[in-house]
Design an enzyme around this catalytic site. Structure first.
Site, mmCIF file in Angstrom:
data_model
loop_
_atom_site.group_PDB
_atom_site.id
_atom_site.type_symbol
_atom_site.label_atom_id
_atom_site.label_comp_id
_atom_site.label_asym_id
_atom_site.label_seq_id
_atom_site.Cartn_x
_atom_site.Cartn_y
_atom_site.Cartn_z
ATOM 1 N N VAL A 8 0.873 -1.178 0.000
ATOM 2 C CA VAL A 8 0.000 0.000 0.000
ATOM 3 C C VAL A 8 0.907 1.224 0.000
ATOM 4 O O VAL A 8 2.071 1.157 0.393
ATOM 5 C CB VAL A 8 -0.941 0.028 1.221
ATOM 6 C CG1 VAL A 8 -1.968 -1.091 1.129
ATOM 7 C CG2 VAL A 8 -0.147 -0.069 2.520
ATOM 8 N N SER A 9 0.363 2.354 -0.451
ATOM 9 C CA SER A 9 1.201 3.532 -0.668
ATOM 10 C C SER A 9 1.381 4.412 0.559
ATOM 11 O O SER A 9 2.343 5.176 0.629
ATOM 12 C CB SER A 9 0.619 4.377 -1.813
ATOM 13 O OG SER A 9 0.574 3.622 -3.005
ATOM 14 N N ALA A 10 0.470 4.334 1.527
ATOM 15 C CA ALA A 10 0.539 5.233 2.676
ATOM 16 C C ALA A 10 0.126 4.490 3.940
ATOM 17 O O ALA A 10 -0.626 3.505 3.884
ATOM 18 C CB ALA A 10 -0.364 6.442 2.449
#
Length: 206
Positions: A8-10
């Site tokens: 996931v990016s964040a």
């Protein structure tokens, strides 16, 4: 062994859906990464996964964009997996499934097209550089000092006593090496101009 990778990016995003789906596909360990897709960002969990691969292992992801940031990045990762004697499988992209003959074929074709594209880019870049040189365009990194700043440095260092290099570094916010190069270039230009004047005078006298 079947190894899963989820990303996931964040920190606020939840990788649980990817984790559950990968576990349902028979993955033993699932490496979960929280990292942006921006180029240059480190992915320690991916590095750990790749380092631990054994021949015959299969790396599984939900989508190809969970493990790769670009087409080139995907090919580099696939090459790293293949180099460990392992295989790759994407659950959402059947063509990116190296566990099947068709998937292996498509990955090979895509790798070939990417290499061709890279060679074309290099060729166009070389042609562009050659054309720019023919037009008299100077290539390379932009100088740290403008011509006016370089002339200022040369004048300050020519004073008696000369302005300290550290003072010029602080004023112009450049390195000591940059200041020294500017002074050296100025000395070279002065010597060259002097040589040309002497040469012209000799020619006149003759």
């Amino acid at each position: 062994m079947i190894v899963g990778y989820a990303r996931v990016s964040a920190p606020g995003q939840d990788p649980a859906e990817q984790f559950v789906e990968l576990k349902a596909e028979g993955c033993g360990p699932v490496f979960v990464e929280v990292a942006s897709a921006a180029a240059g960002r480190k992915r320690p969990q991916l590095d750990k996964l790749l380092a631990g691969l054994q021949p015959g292992d299969v790396v599984v992801v939900k989508r190809l964009n969970r493990i790769a940031r670009s087409a080139r990045d995907a090919l580099n990762i696939l090459a790293a997996i293949n180099g460990r004697g392992a295989l790759f499988r994407s659950l959402r992209e059947p063509w990116a499934d190296a566990t099947t003959p068709m998937g292996q074929f498509f990955i090979t074709v895509i790798a070939g097209l990417a290499e061709l594209d890279r060679e074309l880019i290099l060729e166009r870049t070389a042609e562009g550089r050659a054309a720019a040189k023919r037009r008299g365009v100077k290539l390379g990194r932009r100088p740290s000092l403008s011509r006016v700043q370089a002339a200022f440095v040369i004048a300050e260092r020519a004073k008696i006593p000369p302005t300290p290099i550290d003072d010029l570094v602080a004023l112009l916010k450049v390195s000591r090496a940059t200041i020294k190069r500017a002074v050296a270039a100025g000395d070279y230009d002065l010597n060259l101009a002097h040589h040309e004047r002497v040469t012209r005078q000799i020619q006149i006298d003759i």
